[in-house]
Structures are given as C-alpha cells and as structure tokens.
Design an enzyme around this catalytic site. Structure first.
Site, PDB file in Angstrom:
ATOM      1  N   CYS A 248       0.269 -28.464   3.716  1.00 25.99           N
ATOM      2  CA  CYS A 248      -1.031 -28.880   3.162  1.00 25.99           C
ATOM      3  C   CYS A 248      -2.202 -28.445   4.039  1.00 25.99           C
ATOM      4  CB  CYS A 248      -1.072 -30.388   2.980  1.00 25.99           C
ATOM      5  SG  CYS A 248       0.070 -30.994   1.748  1.00 25.99           S
ATOM      6  N   ASN A 379      -0.069 -23.232  -1.245  1.00 21.07           N
ATOM      7  CA  ASN A 379       1.054 -23.987  -0.694  1.00 21.07           C
ATOM      8  C   ASN A 379       1.771 -24.748  -1.797  1.00 21.07           C
ATOM      9  OD1 ASN A 379       2.759 -25.449   1.132  1.00 21.07           O
ATOM     10  ND2 ASN A 379       1.332 -27.154   1.010  1.00 21.07           N
ATOM     11  N   GLU A 380       1.505 -26.032  -1.887  1.00 24.88           N
ATOM     12  CA  GLU A 380       2.299 -26.875  -2.800  1.00 24.88           C
ATOM     13  C   GLU A 380       1.474 -27.143  -4.055  1.00 24.88           C
ATOM     14  OE1 GLU A 380       3.107 -31.022  -1.561  1.00 24.88           O
ATOM     15  OE2 GLU A 380       5.124 -30.289  -1.171  1.00 24.88           O
TER      16      GLU A 380
HETATM   17  O1  AHR Z   1       5.733 -31.177   5.429  1.00 25.53           O
HETATM   18  C1  AHR Z   1       4.712 -32.087   5.260  1.00 25.53           C
HETATM   19  C2  AHR Z   1       3.947 -31.854   3.973  1.00 25.53           C
HETATM   20  O2  AHR Z   1       4.771 -32.066   2.874  1.00 25.53           O
HETATM   21  C3  AHR Z   1       3.433 -30.458   3.778  1.00 25.53           C
HETATM   22  O3  AHR Z   1       2.225 -30.273   4.390  1.00 25.53           O
HETATM   23  C4  AHR Z   1       3.279 -30.349   2.303  1.00 25.53           C
HETATM   24  O4  AHR Z   1       3.400 -29.039   1.842  1.00 25.53           O
HETATM   25  C5  AHR Z   1       4.315 -31.294   1.775  1.00 25.53           C
HETATM   26  O5  AHR Z   1       3.766 -32.164   0.858  1.00 25.53           O
END
Ligand code: AHR
Length: 661
Positions: A248, A379-380
């Site tokens: 994140c 990223n996510e």
């Molecule tokens: O690994 C911790 C967090 O988990 C990361 O930043 C994110 O990508 C996921 O939600």
C-alpha cells in the site's frame, strides 16, 4: 486489509479441530514419483521477496542511517531531537524554511550558540535508540555553515544507554557557504540504545542540516549503505525477484503521499522526506515518528536486487490512492505523468547512458543497465477504476517496451466478485501476470493447496504476490509467526510449485518488522537495532527457494496429488543442472509416518540423500531475538540404495529430500 479479517477469523476454530489434529488411519499406499514426466518448468523467479516500507523496514531497518529526522523535515522538526545544555553553555535554535529555494529540503536549523564554556546542542534518539557495536567505525556527516556571526565548533558524541561517552569526534572551521563536513570514530562499547549528541561550542551562529551517522560496516561496505545482517538474510533466501516498494505504500493514503520513484533518486539531501502511510494507519499501532527519508530509494533498490541476484520487480502507482483509505483516482485523461513515470523508470533501469534517465543511473555509479524485465502497474487495486487505468498503462508500456512483463492486480481478496471481475477483464486484455493476495487463517492455506490445479493453462500467469497465514486474524496485533502458520504455508506452497506452469512467482508478506516499531504482524524477519532473526515462515521460504529445482514432476498418493490425504502434502521437482531429484514432504499430523516412496522413470537412485527437516511438536512455537533458531532447519543424511525406499516423516514437519539420480 481490514476487510480481510472476515477471511481470517471464520474458520480458525474448525482448523484447530480438523486441520492439524486429524488422526485418520494412514493408508499404506506408497507415494509414487514419476521422475520422467515433466509437468512444468519452474522459472528462476518462482520464489522471491516482497519488500515494503512498513514496520520500519527501510528507515530504522534496512537503510543503515542511525539518525532519525536528519533534515528536520518531519511535521515537527524537533521530532527525534531534544535540546541539551552542558556545563553552563546555552543557546537558541529555530528552523528556517527556504521554500522554493530548496524545494526538496526546505528546512534547516539556525542555532545561536553562547557556549564559550560548556556546550549547547541537540541529542538524537535514533530509531528506538541507536544500535552500535564495540570496535566498529561510525561515520558522521553534517551540512553546515557559519550563520554569519562568531565562531563555533562541533563535538559529536556517541552516548551509551548508561550515559557514558563511547565515541566522539570534533569539527570546526565552518565558512559561510554550505558544505558537507565529515568525521569518524570508533565505538568503545556495544549498545542497542545509545544516542548521539551534537554539541556546539564557542559563541556565534551556525546553520546545520542533514545530520547523519552510518556504520562503516554495511552490506558490501557501501558508503552509507544497507544493514549487513538484514541484507544477508535476504541473500540467504536466494530470491528469484525483489518486489519494491510494496504494498500500500505505493498507493499512499491519498495521491499526494503516493510513492514517486523520481523523488528517491539523485543526491540523498535532495530527496524530500514524506510521512509514511503506516504512521497513522492502525489506531492500535500509531507510529507518529514514521516517515520516509527515501535514503533507500530506487537506485539503492536496483543495486540491492543485483547484489542478491534477484530480478527487480518495481511496483508503481497507477493513478490510484489506497482504496482502503481515500481511494482517490487521477482522471483517466490526466494519467500521462503517471505513465511517463513508468516509461522513465524503465529508461532509468535499462536505458543507455546517453538517455536522460540512463545518464542519472550512470552518474549514481551504475553505467551498466539493471536489466529490468518486470513491472507492476498498481498494487492491490480493484474494480472498474483499476481496469480503466491499467489499460492505459499497458498500451503505452507495451508499445515502447514490448518485452517488459506487466504485473496487474486482482484486488485484496483471493476470491469474490471483485476478484472474478479483475480476472475476467485482465484475461480479456491478455494480461501477462496477475497478482493475487491472501492473508487468511492456516486452514485456508491447507484447503487451498489445490487452488491452482484447475487454473486455465492458457490465461495470464499468477504472481502470488502477498500471502501469510494469520494466527488470529488479519491486521490483529496478536498474530504470531508460529509453526502452525508456517507449516500451513509449507503445505500450501506444494500447490504453487505443482502448478509452476501457472504460478510463476510467489512472495510472503510483509518482509521486515522492527520489534519496537512495527504496525503489522506476522512478518518474515524481525529485528531490533543490532540483532535479527528469521521466523519459522522464513525458514519455510528458504527451504523452498533454495530447493526449487528446474522442472516439476508428479508426486502422487493413490493416484492423486498429495494435498491433505493422510495429512500429507508434497511436491517433487528435478534440478536438471545438478541431476538431483528434490522431494518436499509435509506431514501436518501429530504422528510420525514412515512412508514408502517409489521413484518411477529413473534407472536408479543410489547414494546419500540430503534431508533438510523443519519440525516442532509444538505448533505454537516461535523464534525470537533471544532464541532465534528454536525452530530452524536441521540437515541430515540418509542412504538410499534403491528406487524404492522409505522415509520417516516426523510429526508436524516439513522435509526436503535431495538425491542424485
Ligand atoms: O502487507 C501489508 C499490506 O497488505 C500491503 O501493504 C497491502 O498490499 C496489503 O493489503
């Protein structure tokens, strides 16, 4: 993340009752390995590292700088510092903000010193103290100038937690132009919680900025480099890739605080510190002094990847802030600067030295390209807003750099409507590799050992980009890196390896945590200011990565893949470079199992097999700084005379067997 708690908590109770304590009568069927049936090539990138600046992983961790808030750019310029007066000395200080004149590093300390006798100064507390070793050299530096009046000098003092002076150096002769001054000293004691005093003597004005202290001993002895013990732990994994900078952290709480690689290269004094998004993320783990100095920036990252033999895998912001926070997005028709950042990063990594960004790489000390082949877009992220933006990135990057493989996001959950939507859309876009994340309870990992057995072989490849079994619930501060979780991950990973034709890459997450500065647990490697240890999960990763082989071959029990029957999980591979057969066998039951193994498709097996066994009868056992190897691999030898042999699989164990064919 918080939503993942749902995933994590639901089956925990049943897991205790069913998963590990299953006492099925064991079948006596042999385990069959078909050594001549290659199922898949295992890519060199198969097992890698996920680095994120969370838990003090960069500042206070891997980046060996010992001074916190060295350029006074934290919200509160005195955070980490306190004024000191000694033996009758006095003085005053305030902070000057030069704004646009030095936009990357706006503040400096303006100090008026009245210390003809004694001293006036500043003490820095470091990151939960300053860790120093007896007999080691420490290198101090400061940007300073005479403030236009009088004459002052500086004494730098390293002070132990008992208040004793354990190292010092003097600096003087400051002129009215800014200049970097350096001095070195040796610590006369080992202390995990020393602090640093900068003492001003004389009478007059002095301006200071970028006050810094590094150990001479860094990985590869790089000047102002990375902490040697932590990099060594990474190198020992023999990682296939190094993902950076997250997580994140890439996205930022809002777009303003997103990770921007261009602000992390060039001279360190020109890299603007910003607040770390994990600073306030968890109310139960507020870390108000968590900022990003970017001393470990994109150049240092590429160099680290090269040093440890890992493919670099940068993840870039795709015009979206963290969807668990503001979820701000940049309008699609204004994505150009973001896309340009991505194209420029490829040039920074790979471009010729006469290209704009290749030139900077060369100036920073690496004329040769870093050979970047993988790049993450976002990223996510999830939902339509991601797909719309990913499309734009993919179009532009593939047009200019068709050989760069792109990693795209499948969101925060390993299933559900958003996950299905991402896969459907990304498949239609012919995406290269899709990043799946799973933080879940150990039972989920046992149940999902067959997850990839039926994935479409013709679709995008999978990057299991973030995963870790959670002993309590995702984001719970009570999560432990215990053997129960690590054993479940070992069982699950048989399914990654068995499907290496689909799953091309995998990494545990997060990577690092400072024992006093963490926000998220569990984590692979824990450390304080001097020591570090690998968790049981670390050893699972290491055993997989150090024994991955080059091709996957079938290993069956009763004609089925081994994914839970008789409490056993297994994967088999061959290392064609050494002509060895490699078996990974996990016994999640509390009983020893002596199993017969038949290796078909080889002329014979004969000789000493090497067994590496990770085991404990206590599923709750953890490692710690004081007991770093309570659970760690034990190596043994076993003589094998035949293609049929039996192997003892001790209770709750992960065994790797290597034998020449
Ligand atoms: O690994 C911790 C967090 O988990 C990361 O930043 C994110 O990508 C996921 O939600």
């Amino acid at each position: 993340m918080i939503r993942k708690q749902l995933l994590a908590s639901s089956v925990f109770v049943t897991f205790l009752l069913t998963g590990f304590y299953k006492s099925d009568a064991q079948s006596s069927s042999p385990i069959i390995v078909k050594a001549n049936e290659v199922k898949a090539n295992i890519k060199p990138t198969m097992y890698g590292i996920f680095f994120e600046d969370i838990n003090f992983a960069a500042d206070g961790g891997l980046y060996a700088e010992l001074v916190k808030n060295r350029s006074f750019e934290f919200y509160n310029p005195l955070m980490g510092w306190k004024e000191i007066k000694e033996n009758g000395g006095s003085g005053k200080l305030y902070f000057v903000n030069v704004g646009g004149k030095s936009p990357q590093n706006t503040r400096y300390a303006h100090i008026s010193v009245n210390a003809a006798n004694g001293s006036f100064g500043l003490a820095n507390e470091g990151y939960r103290g300053i860790g120093v070793e007896q007999g080691e050299q420490y290198n101090f530096s400061v940007f300073a100038r005479n403030g236009g009046q009088g004459n002052t000098s500086i004494t730098v003092e390293l002070v132990s937690s008992k208040g004793e002076k354990i190292g010092s150096a003097n600096l003087s002769g400051f002129n009215t132009e800014w200049k970097k001054y350096t001095a070195s000293f040796t610590s006369s004691a080992t202390d995990e919680k020393a602090h640093l005093n900068i003492l001003f003597h004389g009478a007059g004005l002095i301006d200071v900025d970028m006050i810094s202290l590094f150990p001479e001993n860094t990985f590869k002895n790089r000047k102002n480099g990375l902490r040697a013990d932590l990099v060594q732990k990474l190198a020992d994994l023999k990682p296939g890739f190094l993902r950076f900078p997250g997580g994140c952290i890439v996205e930022g709480h809002e777009l303003e605080t997103r990770y921007q690689w261009k602000k992390t290269v060039g001279p360190v004094e020109n890299r603007t510190p910003i607040v770390n998004r994990w600073n306030t993320e968890f109310k139960h783990r507020i870390t108000s002094d968590y900022f990003q100095s970017f001393g470990l920036g994109f150049f240092e990252y590429f160099q680290l990847a090269e040093d440890i033999g890992a493919e670099p895998l940068p993840i870039l912001n795709c015009g979206m802030a963290c969807q668990f926070n503001t979820g701000e997005v940049t309008p699609v028709d204004q994505l150009d600067p973001y896309i340009k950042d991505a194209l420029d990063l490829i040039e920074f990594a790979n471009g010729p030295v006469d290209s704009a960004w290749g030139k900077l790489r060369a100036e920073m000390g690496h004329p040769a390209p870093f050979n970047l082949k993988l790049l993450g877009v976002g990223n996510e992220q999830w939902d339509t807003q991601y797909i719309e933006r990913y499309k734009e990135f993919a179009k532009a990057i593939k047009q200019k750099y068709p050989d760069v493989q792109l990693i795209s996001a499948a969101g925060p959950s390993p299933n559900g409507p958003l996950f299905d939507y991402a896969w459907k859309e990304l498949k239609a876009l012919d995406a290269d590799i899709i990043d799946e994340h799973y933080y879940a309870n150990p039972q989920w990992f046992l149940d999902n050992a067959t997850r990839y057995d039926n994935y479409d072989r013709k679709g995008p490849k999978v990057f299991a980009g973030e995963y870790a079994a959670q002993s309590v619930a995702t984001t719970s501060p009570e999560n432990k890196n215990n053997w129960r979780c690590a054993l479940a991950e070992a069982a699950f990973m048989t399914g990654l390896e068995r499907n290496a034709d689909v799953v091309n890459m995998a990494s545990y997450a997060p990577l690092f945590a400072h024992v006093e500065g963490w926000q998220w647990t569990p984590d692979l490697i824990w450390f304080d200011n001097l020591r570090s240890y690998g968790t049981p999960n670390y050893y699972v990763q290491k055993m997989y990565s150090n024994n991955k082989g080059t091709v996957e071959v079938p290993i069956h029990l009763n004609d089925s893949v081994m994914a839970g029957a008789d409490s056993l999980y297994a994967a088999a591979s061959i290392d064609k470079t050494t002509n060895e057969l490699i078996l990974k066998l996990i016994n999640i039951s509390g009983q020893e199992q002596n199993r017969n193994i038949v290796v078909d498709g080889v002329k014979g097996l004969k000789g000493n097999a090497k067994l590496t066994v990770l085991q404990s009868n206590d599923l709750d056992v953890v490692n710690s700084l004081d007991s770093p190897t309570t659970i760690s691999p034990v190596e043994k030898e076993m003589t094998i005379k035949n293609k049929k042999f039996s192997i003892p699989l001790v209770p709750y164990s992960f065994t790797v067997l290597r034998i020449k064919m």
